[in-house]
Enzyme design. Structure first.
Site, PDB file in Angstrom:
ATOM      1  N   CYS A 239       0.845  -1.201   0.000  1.00  0.00           N
ATOM      2  CA  CYS A 239       0.000   0.000   0.000  1.00  0.00           C
ATOM      3  C   CYS A 239       0.880   1.252   0.000  1.00  0.00           C
ATOM      4  CB  CYS A 239      -0.906   0.021   1.230  1.00  0.00           C
ATOM      5  SG  CYS A 239      -2.072  -1.341   1.322  1.00  0.00           S
TER       6      CYS A 239
ATOM      7  N   ASP B  71      33.774  26.137  10.169  1.00  0.00           N
ATOM      8  CA  ASP B  71      34.273  24.838   9.712  1.00  0.00           C
ATOM      9  C   ASP B  71      33.452  24.304   8.535  1.00  0.00           C
ATOM     10  OD1 ASP B  71      36.190  24.542  11.947  1.00  0.00           O
ATOM     11  OD2 ASP B  71      34.378  24.475  13.153  1.00  0.00           O
TER      12      ASP B  71
ATOM     13  N   ASP C  79      36.856  20.310  16.035  1.00  0.00           N
ATOM     14  CA  ASP C  79      37.343  21.681  16.158  1.00  0.00           C
ATOM     15  C   ASP C  79      37.598  21.930  17.645  1.00  0.00           C
ATOM     16  OD1 ASP C  79      37.833  24.406  15.448  1.00  0.00           O
ATOM     17  OD2 ASP C  79      35.848  24.885  16.218  1.00  0.00           O
TER      18      ASP C  79
END
Length: 718
Positions: free
Chosen positions: A16, A615, A423
């Site tokens: 379905c 970044d 970072d």
């Protein structure tokens, strides 16, 4: 193009879902359509100039299903599902009330008794009526030239019932052929009763998979206290509020909208969105978010966003879209689902033919029962639910733990990560540096206002911290500042009184003061083209949970790397405190991207964790990009995964949850495929030589169990 998640009604199996998906995706103006069978939703990307939601709904209705496109679609869909569940519960109970006597009487009388067969017929008719939804859905699918799970139930029960009805009315026909006029009303009644029970349990379990999204939706109040221009207050629905309206919030109440405080002050518990346990002090001018809890004071706020535009609503929308997305492995399931039902019908016919061909017409009852059992035991539902249920639970669980995962691709990729690049500033450290040492030249006092003005314009955390320190010492920024320029990865330059000034790291200082001996051990240097005016050591403290997070990542078998633009001594100290063995210092944004590429070329699956802006290059290059944020719009838009607060411990938690979710998906698929591979031959009668023949009644019970087991396995993630 617009993207929307729309509730879908009337779906009964994976076939379905595939039908709705194909129907919508083929419409003009639709770029992408994805149906989540577990969540009963359609995620569609479309051009509103070419097609409307009404036209989509009409196409889906023509295929035998429905879309909920009202203004309050979530609530309307929930009401419809609630009514459907209640109706299904009543029909299931009724099917068992009539079905059990049919089963008991059939087991008590092995040989057909004419009067008894009529009693069984009368008891079976109400069960057929209670299971009418299978015939309605199966017929709708047939009219469209398609077949779904209801087709299998319809065919199996119709064949059994019509055969039994013929045997009840004309038993002499079979007697004349030397056969016993058996009836199989118990098969009809038990198939419907078991399948209804399975559907009921499946519906209830599917509601549990969406519990996390409902808990998020429940955070936002339905009404707000609007303050009229004349000062009168009145309660109004959230939908009536517009930006610029004023809203009053009292102690102990949830904040109904995103806004800015105008009057009053308070402490606000934002843990439900950010995960930060400590209440945040709010003063006039501060921003507050919908769904957070006002703890102490009363205040007046100005509406910035309400309803679907709040941060909380964006979170809910992101989680819904992620739950509706497809994992790459789902492509295999979709291909199988497309041919599943026709294949099962063919296998059922083949089973009947082989039985008659090998055993002859004397085994006609066995041939019929085996063919019906094959139709009943095959289960496309288990296949269809295997992936989306696990994704729905896993992504919802992540959201509850303040981890926003954008899509199934990110979740599946996260489990393969074996290298994490972090970072330093704001990720490992607090992001609020403090000046801990300084070297001031004789002319610094004169030029300090220039440094303050330049650092105020910079967005770097070190610059902002230094600017705050200078303000606290009583300096005021100069108005005579021109030609301001940010030098990526190094610092800033500007002009004041026809003199060029600069402020930044050692590399920038060496560019402007070639041949000049610079003092060692400082982070920020300030000067002009003639002399060094000052140097500052600005240190950023390590977050309390960073070391533990790194240890947990290592335990997960992940290598941890740290990249920073700082000098070597600062990088070494932070790496040592955090327990990181691999680090690089003095790197620029381009260097970060190159480093991620190097790891990938070495065969690593890399996750990059940063603030999502500075970044951005490395984040875009990584296999999985992770943004550290506090629930802001920007943080949620940046990466595949957003950690909603500053706690790095969320990262190993996200990896662990991803691995568990993918493992559950694999278990579900193994069970779903294995179930059908093993059970269909058993239902066909391959074990008959050793005296084992599966009846349609037990076949239907096994089918119901298969779907429920897949969902229950997924719910283990909760």
């Amino acid at each position: 193009m617009e993207k929307q998640v729309i509730p879908v009604l009337e779906m009964s199996c994976a076939v379905c879902a595939a039908t709705v998906e194909k129907t919508v995706s083929e419409l003009p103006g639709v770029a992408e359509a994805t149906v989540n069978f577990a969540a009963n939703t359609l995620q569609v990307v479309y051009d509103p100039k070419k097609i409307s939601l009404k036209e989509m709904q009409a196409a889906v209705q023509a295929a035998g299903y429905d879309l909920v496109i009202s203004a309050n679609a979530e609530a309307d869909a929930a009401d419809a599902e609630s009514k459907h569940y209640t109706d299904m519960k009543h029909r299931t109970v009724g099917a068992w009330i009539f079905g059990i006597p049919v089963m008991v009487l059939s087991m008590c009388f092995h040989e057909p008794v004419p009067a008894l067969t009529w009693v069984l017929l009368v008891l079976t008719l109400p069960v057929l009526y209670l299971g009418r939804s299978f015939y309605v859905s199966g017929w709708k699918a047939a009219r469209q030239g398609r077949a779904n799970m209801d087709t299998l139930v319809m065919l199996s029960t119709a064949v059994s019932f019509l055969f039994s009805l013929f045997s009840t009315i004309y038993p002499r026909f079979w007697v004349s052929l030397g056969l016993v006029p058996h009836v199989y009303y118990e098969a009809v009644a038990m198939i419907i009763a078991f399948v209804l029970t399975g559907k009921l349990l499946e519906a209830r379990a599917k509601q549990s998979t969406s519990a996390s999204i409902r808990s998020l939706m429940g955070l936002q109040p339905k009404t707000a206290r609007l303050v009229e221009p004349d000062g009168e207050e009145c309660d109004v629905p959230i939908g009536m509020l517009r930006p610029g309206n004023r809203v009053s919030v009292r102690p102990g109440e949830k904040i109904p909208v995103d806004g800015v405080l105008l009057e009053g002050s308070s402490y606000v518990d934002e843990s439900m969105i950010s995960g930060e346990s400590e209440a945040v002090a709010k003063q006039p001018g501060d921003r507050v978010l919908a769904g957070t809890l006002n703890q102490r004071g009363s205040f007046l706020l100005q509406v910035e966003a309400s309803g679907a535009d709040t941060v909380l609503s964006r979170m809910v929308r992101m989680v819904r879209e992620a739950q509706g997305s497809k994992a790459p492995v789902q492509g295999i399931v979709d291909k199988v689902a497309a041919v599943f039902v026709p294949t099962v019908i063919a296998l059922s016919l083949l089973t009947f033919i082989i039985w008659i061909g090998v055993a002859g017409w004397g085994k006609f009852p066995y041939a019929l029962l085996s063919a019906v059992s094959v139709l009943v035991i095959a289960c496309p539902c288990a296949l269809g639910l295997a992936t989306p249920t696990a994704l729905t639970v896993g992504i919802g669980k992540a959201a509850q733990q303040h981890i926003l995962i954008k899509d199934a691709f990110a979740l599946e990729n996260m489990c393969r990560v074996n290298a994490v690049v972090l970072d330093k500033t704001g990720t490992l450290t607090e992001g609020h540096p403090q000046v801990v040492d300084e070297h001031l030249g004789p002319d610094f006092e004169r030029y300090a206002p220039v440094l303050l003005a330049a650092e105020t314009r910079s967005e770097h955390p070190l610059a902002l911290s230094l600017a705050e320190t200078l303000r606290q010492r009583g300096y005021r920024p100069t108005d005579d500042l021109t030609d301001f320029e940010s030098v990526t990865g190094k610092g800033v330059t500007c002009t004041s009184e026809d003199t060029v000034f600069w402020a930044g790291n050692r590399a920038l200082a060496e560019e402007h003061l070639k041949g000049v001996a610079l003092p060692e051990g400082y982070t920020v240097y300030f000067g002009n083209d003639r002399e060094l005016l000052a140097a500052f050591e600005v240190k950023d403290a390590l977050k309390a949970t960073s070391r533990e997070a790194v240890e947990q990542l290592k335990k997960c078998g992940i290598e941890v790397y740290m990249l920073t633009g700082d000098k070597e001594s600062t990088a070494a100290e932070v790496a040592r405190e955090a327990g990181i063995d691999h680090y690089r210092w003095g790197v620029l944004p381009d260097d970060k991207e190159r480093f991620v590429t190097e790891l990938q070329q070495a065969g690593k699956c890399v996750a990059m964790v940063g603030d999502g802006i500075n970044d951005s290059q490395a984040l875009a290059r990584a296999d999985v990009s992770v943004a550290m944020g506090r629930g802001t719009d920007e943080a949620m838009d940046v990466a595949m995964v957003t950690l909603m607060n500053s706690d790095l411990l969320l990262l190993p938690r996200a990896v662990t949850l991803s691995r568990k979710t993918v493992r559950i998906i694999r278990e579900n698929l193994f069970w779903a495929f294995g179930y059908n591979v093993v059970c269909i031959p058993v239902a066909a009668g391959v074990l008959y030589p050793i005296g084992v023949l599966l009846t349609p009644m037990w076949a239907s019970a096994a089918m119901a169990f298969s779907s429920v087991s897949v969902i229950l396995n997924s719910l283990r993630l909760r």
